[in-house]
Design an enzyme around this catalytic site. Sequence first.
Site, PDB file in Angstrom:
ATOM      1  N   CYS A  32      28.846  47.634  42.275  1.00 24.38           N
ATOM      2  CA  CYS A  32      28.651  47.057  41.144  1.00 24.38           C
ATOM      3  C   CYS A  32      27.259  47.452  40.707  1.00 24.38           C
ATOM      4  O   CYS A  32      26.635  46.822  40.095  1.00 24.38           O
ATOM      5  CB  CYS A  32      28.999  45.614  41.309  1.00 24.38           C
ATOM      6  SG  CYS A  32      28.051  44.692  42.543  1.00 24.38           S
ATOM      7  N   CYS A  37      22.592  35.978  22.942  1.00 22.51           N
ATOM      8  CA  CYS A  37      22.928  35.590  24.402  1.00 22.51           C
ATOM      9  C   CYS A  37      22.763  36.547  25.298  1.00 22.51           C
ATOM     10  O   CYS A  37      22.739  37.811  25.158  1.00 22.51           O
ATOM     11  CB  CYS A  37      24.574  35.202  24.038  1.00 22.51           C
ATOM     12  SG  CYS A  37      25.572  35.133  25.477  1.00 22.51           S
ATOM     13  N   ASN A  56      41.801  41.392  48.651  1.00 23.99           N
ATOM     14  CA  ASN A  56      42.141  42.240  47.377  1.00 23.99           C
ATOM     15  C   ASN A  56      42.516  43.686  47.589  1.00 23.99           C
ATOM     16  O   ASN A  56      43.534  44.103  47.286  1.00 23.99           O
ATOM     17  CB  ASN A  56      40.977  42.040  46.407  1.00 23.99           C
ATOM     18  CG  ASN A  56      41.384  42.746  45.192  1.00 23.99           C
ATOM     19  OD1 ASN A  56      42.134  42.260  44.512  1.00 23.99           O
ATOM     20  ND2 ASN A  56      40.486  43.328  44.493  1.00 23.99           N
TER      21      ASN A  56
HETATM   22  C1  LIG Z   1      32.112  42.778  45.315  1.00 29.53           C
HETATM   23  S1  LIG Z   1      32.677  41.427  46.615  1.00 29.53           S
HETATM   24  C2  LIG Z   1      34.196  42.173  47.094  1.00 29.53           C
HETATM   25  C3  LIG Z   1      35.092  41.342  47.533  1.00 29.53           C
HETATM   26  C4  LIG Z   1      36.507  42.082  47.751  1.00 29.53           C
HETATM   27  N1  LIG Z   1      36.817  43.389  48.127  1.00 29.53           N
HETATM   28  C5  LIG Z   1      37.489  41.903  46.318  1.00 29.53           C
HETATM   29  O1  LIG Z   1      37.637  43.069  46.007  1.00 29.53           O
HETATM   30  O2  LIG Z   1      37.764  40.907  45.974  1.00 29.53           O
HETATM   31  C6  LIG Z   1      31.809  41.552  47.841  1.00 29.53           C
HETATM   32  C7  LIG Z   1      31.900  40.715  49.056  1.00 29.53           C
HETATM   33  O3  LIG Z   1      31.007  40.842  49.999  1.00 29.53           O
HETATM   34  C8  LIG Z   1      30.790  39.704  50.600  1.00 29.53           C
HETATM   35  N2  LIG Z   1      29.508  39.623  51.031  1.00 29.53           N
HETATM   36  C9  LIG Z   1      28.092  39.475  50.593  1.00 29.53           C
HETATM   37  N3  LIG Z   1      27.112  39.408  51.350  1.00 29.53           N
HETATM   38  C10 LIG Z   1      27.656  39.966  52.857  1.00 29.53           C
HETATM   39  C11 LIG Z   1      27.522  40.100  54.108  1.00 29.53           C
HETATM   40  N4  LIG Z   1      25.906  39.918  54.271  1.00 29.53           N
HETATM   41  N5  LIG Z   1      28.223  40.237  55.139  1.00 29.53           N
HETATM   42  C12 LIG Z   1      29.545  40.494  54.852  1.00 29.53           C
HETATM   43  N6  LIG Z   1      29.958  40.270  53.637  1.00 29.53           N
HETATM   44  C13 LIG Z   1      29.162  39.815  52.482  1.00 29.53           C
HETATM   45  C14 LIG Z   1      31.017  38.624  49.681  1.00 29.53           C
HETATM   46  O4  LIG Z   1      31.273  37.246  49.988  1.00 29.53           O
HETATM   47  C15 LIG Z   1      32.047  39.217  48.709  1.00 29.53           C
HETATM   48  O5  LIG Z   1      33.526  38.951  48.955  1.00 29.53           O
END
Ligand SMILES: C[S@@+](CC[C@H](N)C(=O)[O-])C[C@H]1O[C@@H](n2cnc3c(N)ncnc32)[C@H](O)[C@@H]1O
Length: 435
Positions: A390, A75, A300
């Site tokens: 991440c 997997c 969040n």
């Molecule tokens: C790792 S997540 C973190 C979300 C939030 N901080 C949480 O803890 O739930 C990354 C976030 O970046 C947003 N994202 C991705 N590409 C982006 C961009 N070009 N501009 C703004 N936000 C973006 C995604 O939609 C997502 O909500």
Amino acid sequence: MTDLKEAVITDVSLDGNGVASEDGKKIFIPFTLTGERVSYRAIKKKKKFDEAHLIEIIEPSAERVEAKCPSFTVCGGCATQHITPAMQLAFKEKSVLDTLQRIGQVSAEEVIPALTDKVWGYRRRARLGVKYVMKKDAVLVGFREKNAPYIVQMSSCEVLDPKIAGLIQPFAELIYQLSIRDKIPQLECSIAENATSVVMRVLETPSEADVELLHAFQQQQEIRLLLQPAGLKSIYPLDSLPVEPLYFTLQPFNLRLQFTATDFIQIHAGINNKMVVQALDWLQVTATDRVLDLFCGLGNFSLPLAQLANKVLGIEGDAALIQRAKNNATLNKLNNVQFKKEDLFKVNESNSWLAQQWDLVLIDPPRSGAKEVIDQLHLIAPKKVLYVSCHPASLARDANVLVNTLGYRMTRVCVINMFPHTGHVETMALFEKLD
Ligand SMILES: C[S@@+](CC[C@H](N)C(=O)[O-])C[C@H]1O[C@@H](n2cnc3c(N)ncnc32)[C@H](O)[C@@H]1O
């Protein structure tokens, strides 16, 4: 066929491959551990390294454990079930620190012990592949194989929350009975505190008999089924009756966050609670602080920040998440937080929020990191930047600019065990401007 050889493993990469070397060339041997003597056969010879098949573990490490899952090694979901959880974390920490040094030329003043929580049955969100395999006359539901596009024949999963794991076999049996069993490629599962939802991608309209089976299944499994005939906007619930929106609670803050079946939420609920607590603790938020929460998702971090700060602005690229974040602020009666939709990969000096005063900045970007934001950060010059990452390589690239160009000190770093047994690693790093 190439020769059978022996080697001693000297390191383990993030994706769970042991590293050995022969005549100065690296060999990656999967499912091995530092210190182990193994026999292997090279399968792919590349210019800079070889990939090999593990043949036998001749001298096992004391850190080796029996994998819990019968599909481990096949997997693509897990990479390190053969290693004790404590040792997995030690490898992740070493890998993060090495990457920060190698790519970013930075080292943290203090390495804080990893944040941990439960390591099995933790995953509250998952996309599972579905395939009707004519040769087997069976429907497979599960993750994809390592290095292959096929779906693993699995009936359960040890890292998925048991509510999702327990649906794998029943879904395989249900879909087998449907007239459109070869027109369903994916299930997207999400666990909320009040319901489990599953979005079924359907490439053809289900027949009336199918719909009846789906209804019965939904009732029997006590889940909410939604169908997705095209893009995200096409998703509709099998039942049109109004239901309470999905939600999770940020327990330490007594905050309830609503979300929809396909929204991004942090995968591990227990770790998420601890991660947000630590972020606020490291930032030492006070009642006069103005805080920017970049890549804020559905709020969040923004909402807990707003409980302590003077004001918070959350910025995010997904319009639906911004709507959810606004709604979540209202539901939780927080009126010192605002949200703005913006593409943070296209930041330039004309963005109005760059001209405002911010004391603290929290950044939680996707894997590609936050280069464009960091490049403009001198315009804000916050006291502290808290970076949740991440992907260690993009964190290291951005840390390099923060420390070696903008003059911040990387005062703390910590690995967060968000994805036990997998090759993914979450990291929190604090950057401070000290006078
Ligand atoms: C790792 S997540 C973190 C979300 C939030 N901080 C949480 O803890 O739930 C990354 C976030 O970046 C947003 N994202 C991705 N590409 C982006 C961009 N070009 N501009 C703004 N936000 C973006 C995604 O939609 C997502 O909500």
